[in-house]
Write a protein that holds these residues in place. Structure first.
Motif, PDB file in Angstrom:
ATOM      1  N   ASP A   1      21.949 -30.082  23.103  1.00  0.00           N
ATOM      2  CA  ASP A   1      21.902 -28.969  22.133  1.00  0.00           C
ATOM      3  C   ASP A   1      22.220 -29.412  20.713  1.00  0.00           C
ATOM      4  O   ASP A   1      21.987 -28.658  19.763  1.00  0.00           O
ATOM      5  CB  ASP A   1      22.894 -27.874  22.560  1.00  0.00           C
ATOM      6  CG  ASP A   1      22.469 -27.167  23.835  1.00  0.00           C
ATOM      7  OD1 ASP A   1      21.264 -27.229  24.160  1.00  0.00           O
ATOM      8  OD2 ASP A   1      23.344 -26.579  24.505  1.00  0.00           O
TER       9      ASP A   1
ATOM     10  N   TYR B   1      18.500 -30.802  16.802  1.00  0.00           N
ATOM     11  CA  TYR B   1      17.696 -29.633  16.415  1.00  0.00           C
ATOM     12  C   TYR B   1      17.081 -29.902  15.039  1.00  0.00           C
ATOM     13  O   TYR B   1      17.502 -30.809  14.312  1.00  0.00           O
ATOM     14  CB  TYR B   1      18.571 -28.368  16.390  1.00  0.00           C
ATOM     15  CG  TYR B   1      19.878 -28.515  15.650  1.00  0.00           C
ATOM     16  CD1 TYR B   1      19.940 -28.414  14.259  1.00  0.00           C
ATOM     17  CD2 TYR B   1      21.061 -28.778  16.349  1.00  0.00           C
ATOM     18  CE1 TYR B   1      21.138 -28.559  13.594  1.00  0.00           C
ATOM     19  CE2 TYR B   1      22.259 -28.921  15.680  1.00  0.00           C
ATOM     20  CZ  TYR B   1      22.298 -28.802  14.304  1.00  0.00           C
ATOM     21  OH  TYR B   1      23.488 -28.954  13.635  1.00  0.00           O
TER      22      TYR B   1
ATOM     23  N   GLU C   1      12.750 -30.255  18.724  1.00  0.00           N
ATOM     24  CA  GLU C   1      13.471 -29.843  19.925  1.00  0.00           C
ATOM     25  C   GLU C   1      13.299 -30.908  21.005  1.00  0.00           C
ATOM     26  O   GLU C   1      12.170 -31.316  21.305  1.00  0.00           O
ATOM     27  CB  GLU C   1      12.948 -28.507  20.416  1.00  0.00           C
ATOM     28  CG  GLU C   1      13.716 -27.961  21.598  1.00  0.00           C
ATOM     29  CD  GLU C   1      13.223 -26.596  22.024  1.00  0.00           C
ATOM     30  OE1 GLU C   1      13.614 -26.138  23.121  1.00  0.00           O
ATOM     31  OE2 GLU C   1      12.439 -25.995  21.258  1.00  0.00           O
TER      32      GLU C   1
END
Length: 374
Positions: A68, A71, A77
């Motif tokens: 995560d 980004y 992604e």
């Protein structure tokens, strides 16, 4: 007075000939508009939307936390893949980075076993590979440290480093790229236009007409130098005012008039160089080949793209004889750092000397070329 009149009328003839050449007109407009804008904005020096794939064999809270952390805008992604896909995707150029998080990574880290995380990098994408490796390392290290501590905190250092970015406080690469592209295009267009003007005379047979007229080689050459230099000077002024300052909103620190004065001296040298190359070439394709051999070293080794200090000393010494080296030095000093004439006069003097030598040598060679045609 008669000589000045001849130079005037010959110069006007050159300008009319340029107006009837749509290819050259398109080249001039493109070089000082779209070329400047795209060169400044299309190739960012910072990491931007780098494709990354992650092989998560651990599937733990720590590995999910690391995934995560990647980004936009630095990375796209992340694509979650397995070992079988990694080599094929990198061979196809789909991923610049492939991060392999091993099984039981979180357990080994909490047990103090110092587990290894493998990062595969496509080094053919040199700019992203060099910068992105540091980004990936910092991101993974920060996430692991915060997970181990159980909270997010900024460590206090014993010394505070205060950054003050001068001349480009935003650290915006477009500010640098736009002005450097204008500098490079001044050199390129001045050589192309004067060389093409002489070759066009030869191909159309009008050089023979000039030989029977009461004009001297000095007047013919000077008219081409002044007319084509004026075109490039006006185009560069337009590009700085409209494209660089207007469209791109790049602040110019120094005097535009002082920069244009230095540009005029630089054009005196490079237009003479263009005529010299045209006297060596017998056709436009030959001139193009000579242009590649001369223009690339002038632009790459003059200090516009990379600092001269990072080059071998022998290259630095040799390039002191090139007008582009001194032009880049004075242009960057004036436009970036707001330098006045008291700081850049050595570059002005060097351009006068180099331009005078190039003009004199080219005129001598030009006389011989015209004599052989006569």
């Amino acid at each position: 007075m008669r000589s000045l009149a001849n130079i005037w009328f010959l110069g006007m003839k050159e300008l009319r000939g340029l107006l009837r050449d749509p290819v050259m007109l398109v080249l001039i407009v493109y070089s000082f508009s779209f070329s400047v804008y795209t060169a400044a904005t299309a190739m960012p020096e910072t990491l931007n939307k780098a494709p990354i794939a992650i092989i998560d064999e651990d599937r733990s809270p720590l590995s999910f936390r690391i995934i995560d952390a990647f980004y936009p805008p630095f990375f796209l992604e992340p694509s979650l893949i397995d070992h079988a896909e990694m080599d094929a995707r990198m061979d196809a150029g789909l991923d610049t980075f492939a991060l392999n998080i091993p099984a039981e990574f979180q357990r080994d880290m909490l047990a103090g076993r110092n587990p290894a995380v493998q990062l595969n990098v496509d080094a053919t994408r040199m700019s992203q590979a060099f910068t992105g490796t540091g980004y990936v390392s910092s991101i993974v290290s920060a996430e692991v440290q915060e997970f181990a501590q159980g909270y997010r905190a900024v460590p206090e250092l014993p010394v505070t480093l205060v950054e003050r970015a001068r001349f480009n406080p935003e650290l915006n690469p477009a500010w640098f790229g736009g002005i450097v592209q204008v500098i490079n295009n001044v050199t390129m267009l001045s050589i192309i236009l004067t060389g093409a003007a002489l070759i066009r005379e030869r191909e159309h047979g009008t050089i023979e007409h000039l030989l029977v007229m009461p004009v001297t080689p000095f007047e013919i050459m000077t008219s081409k130098v002044l007319s084509m230099g004026l075109v490039v000077l006006v185009a560069a002024s337009f590009s700085l005012a409209v494209v660089v300052q207007g469209l791109m909103e790049v602040p110019i620190e120094g005097s535009i008039a002082l920069f244009l004065a230095g540009t005029a001296l630089h054009l005196f040298a490079t237009t003479a160089l263009g005529i010299f190359l045209a006297t060596l070439a017998r056709s436009m394709p030959q001139f193009g080949m000579l242009l590649i051999l001369v223009l690339l070293p002038l632009q790459m080794l003059s200090g516009g793209s990379t600092p001269r200090e990072s080059m071998p000393e022998i290259v630095q010494f040799i390039m002191l004889g090139a007008p582009t080296t001194h032009f880049v030095m004075l242009a960057q000093a004036i436009l970036f750092r707001g330098a006045g004439f008291a700081l850049v006069w050595p570059q002005f003097l060097a351009l006068i000397l180099i331009g005078g030598l190039l003009f004199a040598y080219t005129l001598s060679h030009f006389r011989k070329t015209i004599g052989s045609l006569a």
